[in-house]
Scaffold this motif. Structure first.
Motif, PDB file in Angstrom:
ATOM      1  N   ASN A 195       0.833  -1.215   0.000  1.00  0.00           N
ATOM      2  CA  ASN A 195       0.000   0.000   0.000  1.00  0.00           C
ATOM      3  C   ASN A 195       0.864   1.261   0.000  1.00  0.00           C
ATOM      4  N   SER A 196       0.220   2.419  -0.138  1.00  0.00           N
ATOM      5  CA  SER A 196       0.924   3.704  -0.288  1.00  0.00           C
ATOM      6  C   SER A 196       1.770   4.027   0.935  1.00  0.00           C
ATOM      7  N   LYS A 197       1.223   3.715   2.141  1.00  0.00           N
ATOM      8  CA  LYS A 197       1.965   4.018   3.348  1.00  0.00           C
ATOM      9  C   LYS A 197       3.246   3.174   3.402  1.00  0.00           C
ATOM     10  N   ALA A 198       3.223   1.944   2.878  1.00  0.00           N
ATOM     11  CA  ALA A 198       4.415   1.097   2.832  1.00  0.00           C
ATOM     12  C   ALA A 198       5.438   1.689   1.874  1.00  0.00           C
ATOM     13  N   GLU A 199       4.974   2.235   0.729  1.00  0.00           N
ATOM     14  CA  GLU A 199       5.893   2.899  -0.205  1.00  0.00           C
ATOM     15  C   GLU A 199       6.575   4.084   0.465  1.00  0.00           C
ATOM     16  N   GLU A 200       5.764   4.882   1.187  1.00  0.00           N
ATOM     17  CA  GLU A 200       6.273   6.102   1.810  1.00  0.00           C
ATOM     18  C   GLU A 200       7.348   5.786   2.851  1.00  0.00           C
ATOM     19  N   ARG A 201       7.113   4.792   3.693  1.00  0.00           N
ATOM     20  CA  ARG A 201       8.021   4.516   4.801  1.00  0.00           C
ATOM     21  C   ARG A 201       9.242   3.700   4.380  1.00  0.00           C
ATOM     22  N   SER A 202       9.085   2.845   3.369  1.00  0.00           N
ATOM     23  CA  SER A 202      10.204   1.990   2.967  1.00  0.00           C
ATOM     24  C   SER A 202      11.100   2.647   1.926  1.00  0.00           C
ATOM     25  N   GLY A 203      10.535   3.621   1.177  1.00  0.00           N
ATOM     26  CA  GLY A 203      11.297   4.236   0.101  1.00  0.00           C
ATOM     27  C   GLY A 203      11.243   3.436  -1.183  1.00  0.00           C
ATOM     28  N   TYR A 204      10.605   2.261  -1.202  1.00  0.00           N
ATOM     29  CA  TYR A 204      10.482   1.430  -2.396  1.00  0.00           C
ATOM     30  C   TYR A 204       9.117   1.661  -3.032  1.00  0.00           C
ATOM     31  N   SER A 205       9.110   1.694  -4.386  1.00  0.00           N
ATOM     32  CA  SER A 205       7.832   1.786  -5.102  1.00  0.00           C
ATOM     33  C   SER A 205       7.250   0.382  -5.229  1.00  0.00           C
ATOM     34  N   ARG A 206       5.965   0.322  -5.576  1.00  0.00           N
ATOM     35  CA  ARG A 206       5.317  -0.978  -5.743  1.00  0.00           C
ATOM     36  C   ARG A 206       5.990  -1.777  -6.854  1.00  0.00           C
ATOM     37  N   GLU A 207       6.345  -1.086  -7.931  1.00  0.00           N
ATOM     38  CA  GLU A 207       6.935  -1.773  -9.073  1.00  0.00           C
ATOM     39  C   GLU A 207       8.254  -2.455  -8.691  1.00  0.00           C
ATOM     40  N   GLU A 208       8.976  -1.884  -7.706  1.00  0.00           N
ATOM     41  CA  GLU A 208      10.260  -2.438  -7.310  1.00  0.00           C
ATOM     42  C   GLU A 208      10.119  -3.723  -6.476  1.00  0.00           C
ATOM     43  N   VAL A 209       9.001  -3.874  -5.804  1.00  0.00           N
ATOM     44  CA  VAL A 209       8.904  -5.000  -4.859  1.00  0.00           C
ATOM     45  C   VAL A 209       7.861  -6.055  -5.239  1.00  0.00           C
ATOM     46  N   LEU A 210       6.847  -5.683  -6.056  1.00  0.00           N
ATOM     47  CA  LEU A 210       5.789  -6.650  -6.368  1.00  0.00           C
ATOM     48  C   LEU A 210       6.365  -7.882  -7.062  1.00  0.00           C
ATOM     49  N   GLY A 211       5.925  -9.057  -6.599  1.00  0.00           N
ATOM     50  CA  GLY A 211       6.383 -10.316  -7.182  1.00  0.00           C
ATOM     51  C   GLY A 211       7.689 -10.813  -6.625  1.00  0.00           C
ATOM     52  N   LYS A 212       8.372 -10.023  -5.806  1.00  0.00           N
ATOM     53  CA  LYS A 212       9.649 -10.438  -5.236  1.00  0.00           C
ATOM     54  C   LYS A 212       9.450 -11.049  -3.848  1.00  0.00           C
ATOM     55  N   GLN A 213      10.402 -11.927  -3.502  1.00  0.00           N
ATOM     56  CA  GLN A 213      10.439 -12.402  -2.132  1.00  0.00           C
ATOM     57  C   GLN A 213      10.807 -11.236  -1.229  1.00  0.00           C
TER      58      GLN A 213
END
Length: 588
Positions: A195-213
């Motif tokens: 979600n957006s709050k996870a993007e904001e706090r982690s610094g990673y975009s959804r595209e960077e992490v979706l589908g990854k372990q």
């Protein structure tokens, strides 16, 4: 076919026809067709637990439920119950000519009507073409019903799927608005949603992490094996509400303390991530303050404990001194009472003995006078007939007078015995004085002094004294004092005169002891009092004048004689007091 059998078959057919009218499968067919089915069927009753069909067996029957409950089992596991009127079993294995796919068991008493190949082939009232048409029509009806049920289930599935899709959409919209970081992982640990709050706090975009372990994103410190193991445990726990506190590094290399919480969904894990860095810092500060406070409290507690220990020791010393003073005062009072009682008993015994001696000395002359007057009265009786003396006929009076003299003499002797026992009881024998005596004699002496109390408290007194008892060497008066005390306690424990008291003595050759038991059916002794009944001044009868020295003194006397005094009792169960005294068996 016999008339009785024909009547039975018609009765069965009528019952099946009535059943088919209300059964859902046959309710819409013609009455003629229902009649044909009834003629080709038979009713069968099964007891509870009967296996009607067995998984893996061949089947050539179709069953229609009329009454009861059928259980369906696959590989021994219960699947479902059939209990609707008209429910069908066995149709698929019969139609497809395959073995049964499940076991069917009667869960209670069951009534079925069934159609089988054997039954059809033995039926002579229909030709084969008619039988085939009837069976095809039944099969068609069954298959139609199964098809309708399948279509209905398919529509339900489609509706359920559409609801699930809409629910998932609403679910993600709700997660997007959550104030915390939320991730969804599939069962292999790959990130499915961020979600957006996870993007904001982690610094990673959804595209960077979706589908990854998640282990490949840098969000979990792979250099910290404990953290990796804990996170693996979080996913493998398979339980909602599992929590893990762990360091969390964002894309820019900043580390925070995070709390991960997981909820297990049907095909995924939902993980919330909360920043608890400030909370952990506050907890550490509080912990340090708490440890410092505990240290100061421990030091002060140690000081207070030492002072309290000294105070407690002083209190114990004072209490012991006060208790010793109180016990000494009680003993002085009791000693004074016992001394006064001894003086009174001696005086009373003397006063009783004087008139008793008068009675004893005058009964003999009176008896001789009566014996001298008897011949004169007898002659008068023969000459004049019966006459009245002291309110009764002479003939009766003459028979009673010898008994009256005997009773007066016996009563006088009894008074003399009681006076003698009282004198012996209060006489101050030296404590070390011993003598050899028959133990049963001391029991008789004690009962002489307590007989009036025993007769007052109970109508059921019994005594059984042992035979061939060895002589006992001890303090006669003290043993008598103990027995009197036990008898008095037994009397005072009774609640009414129908309760009994019994006394027995016996010699135990193996233990070489003389034993005495006093048993009563009174109120008994509470469990909490067992250990205290022989304590000095402990009594449950203080309101009735008890001072609590009787059993204490008795216990001391028996211990001084090398014996034991014990009590067996319980609330409302009565009490058994047992004295055991060692004896020298060489004395005969």
């Amino acid at each position: 076919m016999s008339d009785k059998l024909s009547e039975h078959m018609f009765s069965q057919n009528d019952e099946i026809v009535e059943h088919l009218k209300s059964a859902r499968l046959f309710s819409t067919v013609s009455s003629e067709f229902r009649k044909q089915i009834a003629e080709l069927s038979k009713i069968v009753d099964y007891d509870t637990g009967t296996e009607i069909l067995r998984q893996g067996d061949e089947n050539n029957r179709i069953f229609f439920l009329m009454r009861g409950v059928l259980g369906i089992y696959v590989d021994g596991n219960h699947i479902v119950n059939l209990q609707r009127k008209g429910d069908i079993i066995g149709e698929m294995s019969m139609i497809a000519e395959k073995t049964c796919s499940a076991t069917v068991r009667a869960e209670n008493k069951v009534r079925l009507f069934e159609i089988s190949h054997e039954h059809l082939s033995s039926y002579n009232d229909f030709n084969q073409g008619d039988l085939d048409k009837i069976m095809y029509k039944i099969f068609a009806m069954i298959l139609t019903e199964k098809l309708e049920l399948t279509n209905s289930k398919a529509k339900e599935f489609e509706l359920t799927n559409r609801i699930l899709v809409e629910s998932r959409k609403s679910f993600y919209e709700m997660i997007e608005q959550a104030p915390e970081s939320v991730m969804e992982l599939d069962l292999e640990g790959r990130i499915r949603y961020f979600n957006s709050k996870a993007e904001e706090r982690s610094g990673y975009s959804r595209e960077e992490v979706l589908g990854k372990q998640i282990s490949d994103t840098g969000l979990i410190d792979q250099g910290n094996q404990q953290t990796v193991d804990q996170f693996s445990q979080l996913l493998s726990a398979g339980e909602s509400g599992y929590q893990l506190e762990t360091p969390f590094t964002n894309k820019h290399g900043e580390s925070f303390m995070m709390q991960l919480s997981t909820w297990t969904l049907k095909d995924s894990y939902l993980i919330t991530v909360r920043n608890i860095t400030e909370r952990k810092q506050t907890e550490r500060e509080l912990q340090l303050a708490h440890e410092e406070l505990e240290k100061r409290v421990a030091e002060r507690t140690e000081q207070l404990t030492a002072l309290n220990r000294e105070l407690q020791q002083e209190i114990v010393k004072r209490k012991r001194a006060q208790e010793a003073e109180r016990v000494q005062a009680q003993q002085l009072i009791q000693a004074d009472k016992l001394m006064t009682l001894g003086i009174l008993v001696s005086g009373v015994a003397h006063e009783i003995n004087n008139p008793n001696q008068f009675i004893t000395s005058h009964i003999s002359p009176l008896q001789k006078a009566w014996e001298g007057a008897t011949p004169i009265l007898d002659r008068y009786y023969k000459e004049q007939g019966d006459f009245r003396i002291s309110g009764m006929n002479y003939s009766n009076f003459r028979e009673r007078v010898p008994g009256i003299f005997s009773n007066i003499t016996e009563g006088s002797k009894r008074i003399n015995n009681i006076v003698q026992e009282l004198r012996e009881y209060v006489r101050d024998y030296p404590s070390e004085r011993t003598e050899t005596f028959n133990f049963n004699n001391v029991v008789h002496s004690a009962l002489t002094l307590t007989s009036n109390m025993v007769n007052k408290f109970t109508n059921h007194f019994s005594m059984e004294l042992g035979q061939n008892m060895p002589l006992y060497t001890g303090h006669y008066q003290q043993i008598e004092q103990v027995i009197i005390n036990l008898v008095q306690n037994a009397c005072q424990a009774l609640t009414h005169s129908n309760e009994s008291i019994s006394i027995s003595t016996f010699y135990d050759g193996a233990a070489r002891t003389i034993n005495l038991t006093v048993t009563d059916e009174g109120v008994g002794i509470a469990d909490s009092q067992h250990e205290r009944v022989t304590d000095p001044f402990y009594t449950t009868k203080r309101d009735a004048g008890g001072i609590g020295l009787g059993l204490s003194i008795s216990s001391k006397i028996i211990m001084d004689h090398g014996g034991t005094l014990r009590f067996t009792s319980g609330p409302e169960k009565g009490t058994i007091a047992t004295i055991s005294l060692p004896v020298d068996t060489e004395i005969s």
